[in-house]
Design a protein around this motif. Structure first.
Motif, PDB file in Angstrom:
ATOM      1  N   ARG A  77       0.828  -1.208   0.000  1.00 52.30           N
ATOM      2  CA  ARG A  77       0.000   0.000   0.000  1.00 52.30           C
ATOM      3  C   ARG A  77       0.858   1.252   0.000  1.00 52.30           C
ATOM      4  O   ARG A  77       0.503   2.263  -0.615  1.00 52.30           O
ATOM      5  CB  ARG A  77      -0.931   0.000   1.213  1.00 52.30           C
ATOM      6  CG  ARG A  77      -1.866  -1.201   1.255  1.00 52.30           C
ATOM      7  CD  ARG A  77      -2.909  -1.038   2.316  1.00 52.30           C
ATOM      8  NE  ARG A  77      -3.912  -0.081   1.893  1.00 52.30           N
ATOM      9  CZ  ARG A  77      -4.835   0.424   2.716  1.00 52.30           C
ATOM     10  NH1 ARG A  77      -4.851   0.052   3.985  1.00 52.30           N
ATOM     11  NH2 ARG A  77      -5.726   1.275   2.268  1.00 52.30           N
ATOM     12  N   VAL A  78       1.994   1.193   0.690  1.00 54.41           N
ATOM     13  CA  VAL A  78       2.914   2.334   0.670  1.00 54.41           C
ATOM     14  C   VAL A  78       3.436   2.554  -0.740  1.00 54.41           C
ATOM     15  O   VAL A  78       3.521   3.693  -1.230  1.00 54.41           O
ATOM     16  CB  VAL A  78       4.077   2.106   1.658  1.00 54.41           C
ATOM     17  CG1 VAL A  78       5.178   3.140   1.446  1.00 54.41           C
ATOM     18  CG2 VAL A  78       3.580   2.178   3.095  1.00 54.41           C
ATOM     19  N   ALA A  79       3.774   1.448  -1.431  1.00 52.36           N
ATOM     20  CA  ALA A  79       4.252   1.563  -2.809  1.00 52.36           C
ATOM     21  C   ALA A  79       3.153   2.104  -3.724  1.00 52.36           C
ATOM     22  O   ALA A  79       3.419   2.911  -4.627  1.00 52.36           O
ATOM     23  CB  ALA A  79       4.730   0.202  -3.308  1.00 52.36           C
ATOM     24  N   ASP A 100       2.807   5.783  -3.103  1.00 51.70           N
ATOM     25  CA  ASP A 100       3.954   6.475  -3.685  1.00 51.70           C
ATOM     26  C   ASP A 100       3.784   6.627  -5.196  1.00 51.70           C
ATOM     27  O   ASP A 100       4.064   7.694  -5.763  1.00 51.70           O
ATOM     28  CB  ASP A 100       5.231   5.689  -3.370  1.00 51.70           C
ATOM     29  CG  ASP A 100       6.481   6.382  -3.895  1.00 51.70           C
ATOM     30  OD1 ASP A 100       6.771   7.508  -3.451  1.00 51.70           O
ATOM     31  OD2 ASP A 100       7.164   5.807  -4.766  1.00 51.70           O
ATOM     32  N   LYS A 101       3.281   5.579  -5.860  1.00 50.29           N
ATOM     33  CA  LYS A 101       3.051   5.651  -7.299  1.00 50.29           C
ATOM     34  C   LYS A 101       1.971   6.686  -7.626  1.00 50.29           C
ATOM     35  O   LYS A 101       2.076   7.422  -8.613  1.00 50.29           O
ATOM     36  CB  LYS A 101       2.642   4.283  -7.841  1.00 50.29           C
ATOM     37  CG  LYS A 101       2.523   4.232  -9.360  1.00 50.29           C
ATOM     38  CD  LYS A 101       1.889   2.940  -9.832  1.00 50.29           C
ATOM     39  CE  LYS A 101       2.749   1.745  -9.548  1.00 50.29           C
ATOM     40  NZ  LYS A 101       2.176   0.494 -10.144  1.00 50.29           N
ATOM     41  N   THR A 119       2.407  10.018  -9.983  1.00 50.58           N
ATOM     42  CA  THR A 119       1.534  10.279 -11.126  1.00 50.58           C
ATOM     43  C   THR A 119       0.910  11.664 -11.016  1.00 50.58           C
ATOM     44  O   THR A 119       0.864  12.422 -11.995  1.00 50.58           O
ATOM     45  CB  THR A 119       0.429   9.217 -11.209  1.00 50.58           C
ATOM     46  OG1 THR A 119       1.026   7.934 -11.423  1.00 50.58           O
ATOM     47  CG2 THR A 119      -0.546   9.508 -12.339  1.00 50.58           C
ATOM     48  N   ALA A 120       0.424  11.995  -9.815  1.00 55.59           N
ATOM     49  CA  ALA A 120      -0.167  13.315  -9.599  1.00 55.59           C
ATOM     50  C   ALA A 120       0.863  14.418  -9.797  1.00 55.59           C
ATOM     51  O   ALA A 120       0.565  15.477 -10.364  1.00 55.59           O
ATOM     52  CB  ALA A 120      -0.774  13.397  -8.203  1.00 55.59           C
ATOM     53  N   GLY A 121       2.088  14.168  -9.363  1.00 53.30           N
ATOM     54  CA  GLY A 121       3.143  15.159  -9.535  1.00 53.30           C
ATOM     55  C   GLY A 121       3.505  15.364 -10.995  1.00 53.30           C
ATOM     56  O   GLY A 121       3.725  16.497 -11.432  1.00 53.30           O
ATOM     57  N   ALA A 122       3.546  14.254 -11.764  1.00 52.26           N
ATOM     58  CA  ALA A 122       3.896  14.364 -13.183  1.00 52.26           C
ATOM     59  C   ALA A 122       2.854  15.177 -13.952  1.00 52.26           C
ATOM     60  O   ALA A 122       3.186  15.923 -14.875  1.00 52.26           O
ATOM     61  CB  ALA A 122       4.042  12.971 -13.798  1.00 52.26           C
ATOM     62  N   GLY A 123       1.584  15.036 -13.576  1.00 54.93           N
ATOM     63  CA  GLY A 123       0.521  15.771 -14.261  1.00 54.93           C
ATOM     64  C   GLY A 123       0.158  17.080 -13.610  1.00 54.93           C
ATOM     65  O   GLY A 123      -0.692  17.814 -14.120  1.00 54.93           O
ATOM     66  N   GLN A 124       0.793  17.378 -12.454  1.00 54.32           N
ATOM     67  CA  GLN A 124       0.479  18.587 -11.688  1.00 54.32           C
ATOM     68  C   GLN A 124      -0.997  18.610 -11.288  1.00 54.32           C
ATOM     69  O   GLN A 124      -1.661  19.652 -11.354  1.00 54.32           O
ATOM     70  CB  GLN A 124       0.844  19.849 -12.479  1.00 54.32           C
ATOM     71  CG  GLN A 124       2.337  20.012 -12.727  1.00 54.32           C
ATOM     72  CD  GLN A 124       3.131  20.144 -11.437  1.00 54.32           C
ATOM     73  OE1 GLN A 124       2.913  21.061 -10.644  1.00 54.32           O
ATOM     74  NE2 GLN A 124       4.037  19.217 -11.203  1.00 54.32           N
ATOM     75  N   GLY A 174      -2.195   5.291  -9.335  1.00 56.45           N
ATOM     76  CA  GLY A 174      -0.843   5.368  -9.848  1.00 56.45           C
ATOM     77  C   GLY A 174      -0.673   4.841 -11.249  1.00 56.45           C
ATOM     78  O   GLY A 174       0.342   5.124 -11.907  1.00 56.45           O
ATOM     79  N   ASP A 175      -1.662   4.085 -11.756  1.00 56.31           N
ATOM     80  CA  ASP A 175      -1.571   3.507 -13.094  1.00 56.31           C
ATOM     81  C   ASP A 175      -2.274   4.345 -14.159  1.00 56.31           C
ATOM     82  O   ASP A 175      -1.872   4.323 -15.324  1.00 56.31           O
ATOM     83  CB  ASP A 175      -2.155   2.093 -13.105  1.00 56.31           C
ATOM     84  CG  ASP A 175      -1.383   1.144 -12.215  1.00 56.31           C
ATOM     85  OD1 ASP A 175      -0.138   1.208 -12.250  1.00 56.31           O
ATOM     86  OD2 ASP A 175      -2.006   0.353 -11.484  1.00 56.31           O
ATOM     87  N   GLY A 176      -3.334   5.057 -13.777  1.00 56.71           N
ATOM     88  CA  GLY A 176      -4.051   5.852 -14.777  1.00 56.71           C
ATOM     89  C   GLY A 176      -5.471   6.155 -14.373  1.00 56.71           C
ATOM     90  O   GLY A 176      -5.801   6.254 -13.173  1.00 56.71           O
ATOM     91  N   LEU A 177      -6.355   6.254 -15.375  1.00 59.79           N
ATOM     92  CA  LEU A 177      -7.736   6.681 -15.161  1.00 59.79           C
ATOM     93  C   LEU A 177      -8.551   5.586 -14.478  1.00 59.79           C
ATOM     94  O   LEU A 177      -8.649   4.468 -14.972  1.00 59.79           O
ATOM     95  CB  LEU A 177      -8.377   7.040 -16.501  1.00 59.79           C
ATOM     96  CG  LEU A 177      -9.837   7.507 -16.448  1.00 59.79           C
ATOM     97  CD1 LEU A 177      -9.952   8.847 -15.717  1.00 59.79           C
ATOM     98  CD2 LEU A 177     -10.421   7.619 -17.861  1.00 59.79           C
ATOM     99  N   VAL A 178      -9.172   5.925 -13.343  1.00 62.91           N
ATOM    100  CA  VAL A 178     -10.048   5.006 -12.611  1.00 62.91           C
ATOM    101  C   VAL A 178     -11.509   5.252 -12.974  1.00 62.91           C
ATOM    102  O   VAL A 178     -12.267   4.321 -13.223  1.00 62.91           O
ATOM    103  CB  VAL A 178      -9.847   5.150 -11.086  1.00 62.91           C
ATOM    104  CG1 VAL A 178     -10.898   4.364 -10.321  1.00 62.91           C
ATOM    105  CG2 VAL A 178      -8.447   4.688 -10.702  1.00 62.91           C
ATOM    106  N   GLY A 179     -11.950   6.515 -13.005  1.00 66.25           N
ATOM    107  CA  GLY A 179     -13.342   6.831 -13.315  1.00 66.25           C
ATOM    108  C   GLY A 179     -13.662   8.268 -12.968  1.00 66.25           C
ATOM    109  O   GLY A 179     -12.791   9.137 -12.981  1.00 66.25           O
ATOM    110  N   ARG A 180     -14.926   8.505 -12.621  1.00 64.04           N
ATOM    111  CA  ARG A 180     -15.359   9.849 -12.237  1.00 64.04           C
ATOM    112  C   ARG A 180     -16.355   9.753 -11.091  1.00 64.04           C
ATOM    113  O   ARG A 180     -17.070   8.758 -10.949  1.00 64.04           O
ATOM    114  CB  ARG A 180     -15.997  10.581 -13.419  1.00 64.04           C
ATOM    115  CG  ARG A 180     -17.259   9.935 -13.973  1.00 64.04           C
ATOM    116  CD  ARG A 180     -17.827  10.741 -15.132  1.00 64.04           C
ATOM    117  NE  ARG A 180     -18.974  10.091 -15.768  1.00 64.04           N
ATOM    118  CZ  ARG A 180     -20.227  10.237 -15.351  1.00 64.04           C
ATOM    119  NH1 ARG A 180     -20.492  11.016 -14.309  1.00 64.04           N
ATOM    120  NH2 ARG A 180     -21.221   9.623 -15.970  1.00 64.04           N
ATOM    121  N   VAL A 181     -16.403  10.801 -10.288  1.00 67.61           N
ATOM    122  CA  VAL A 181     -17.314  10.851  -9.147  1.00 67.61           C
ATOM    123  C   VAL A 181     -18.734  11.102  -9.649  1.00 67.61           C
ATOM    124  O   VAL A 181     -18.966  12.003 -10.457  1.00 67.61           O
ATOM    125  CB  VAL A 181     -16.896  11.962  -8.166  1.00 67.61           C
ATOM    126  CG1 VAL A 181     -17.900  12.064  -7.015  1.00 67.61           C
ATOM    127  CG2 VAL A 181     -15.501  11.698  -7.629  1.00 67.61           C
TER     128      VAL A 181
END
Length: 320
Positions: free
Chosen positions: A99-101, A104-105, A109-114, A154-161
């Protein structure tokens, strides 16, 4: 309620109905006619019970530990040693490390896309799992969440609220048949729309039916007006199949999503969109192509008599 004859009769009737329902439920077992109501109640109150359990259990354990140490002073040292060992074991637990990993991922990912995100944990699967792909997360309006916000991990698009409560929210997953998101191809910038197909690859239709697409091509979200419900640049998936072009204006392209929807745990809700489109910056790095191994060929030249002449070692050629 006044103590009247009618109120007493009503009380007796309610008690009789309650006993009757209990009897029917016990005799019915798994096929009990009230099982549906029980499941509906579990769906509504499950997240509440989960939160209460998380809050109460540690308190109960702490109270028990204090009571025990108060009655047995000679066990204080033992309890402290056991507590230290427990903390060490939890810290090295494989699940905690995983879960820590994962967290971290997500942050990378959030940092790369700001993207400004609110991290949350998946606490329940949607009640209508047979008809829609949804999950419940432990963050809501109190955490700044609103309807139609992008959800990623950390991998990509999950969905929308889709629905927001005070402390929880419902997320429609990207593989749901009712889910559609605008996409953009890496490098070529070809636009299209991706639609969920349950446990099958996403179906993508490009606006340009003659665009060149091949297996391995990657897609990101195109982004929506005012960044709702989708922010741009979130990795969507990789092309695994392209249907031959027919007489239609568009072609069907099948994309394997980066996200594993059956094993979601920690996700991030984008509460602040990036100032600029990150384009392809959030996509994972492509694996480096392996360098070709040199091939050594030895050619032996025999002498006229059929024997190797002294000093003849042959000819060595190297080929890439």
């Amino acid at each position: 309620m006044r103590d009247t004859r009618e109120s007493r009769l009503l009380l007796v009737l309610l008690i009789a109905i309650a006993f009757a329902l209990i009897t029917v439920d016990i005799r019915g077992g798994e096929a009990s006619p009230v099982d549906g109501a029980r499941q509906a109640a579990a769906t509504v109150f499950g997240p509440v019970q989960n939160g209460v359990a998380k809050a109460v259990d540690p308190v109960g354990d702490a109270i028990g530990a204090v009571r025990d140490s108060g009655e047995r002073h000679d066990r204080v040292t033992v309890l402290e040693r056991e507590n230290a060992a427990l903390k060490q074991r939890l810290g090295s637990d494989a699940r905690n490390r995983s879960r820590v990993a994962e967290l971290d991922k997500l942050l990378k990912t959030a940092g790369a896309g700001q993207y400004g995100i609110k991290a949350a944990e998946v606490i329940a699967i949607g009640a209508a799992q047979g008809f829609s792909w949804t999950v419940t997360i432990d963050a809501g309006a109190a955490d700044g969440l609103k309807r139609d916000m992008t959800v990623l991990n950390g991998d990509g698009l999950v969905g929308r609220v889709t629905t927001v409560g005070p402390n929880t929210a419902t997320v429609l997953l990207a593989n749901d048949p009712d889910f559609t998101v605008g996409t953009r191809m890496e490098n070529s910038d070809e636009l299209g729309f991706a639609t969920g197909q349950g446990d099958q690859p996403l179906n993508v239709q490009l606006l340009n039916g003659k665009a060149k697409v091949k297996n391995g091509d990657r897609l990101v979200t195109f982004g929506s007006s005012k960044d709702r419900p989708f922010v741009p640049g979130v990795p969507v998936g990789q092309v695994v199949r392209v249907d031959p072009a027919g007489g239609d204006l568009t072609r069907d392209i099948y994309v394997r999503p980066y996200v594993g929807f059956s094993k979601l745990d920690i996700v991030g809700v984008v509460v602040q969109a990036p100032r600029e489109d990150p384009r392809d910056m959030v996509l994972p790095k492509k694996p480096a192509k392996p360098k070709p191994t040199p091939t050594v060929t030895v050619t032996v030249t025999p002498s006229p008599g059929g024997q190797l002449a002294p000093g003849d070692g042959g000819q060595v050629n190297e080929q890439e």
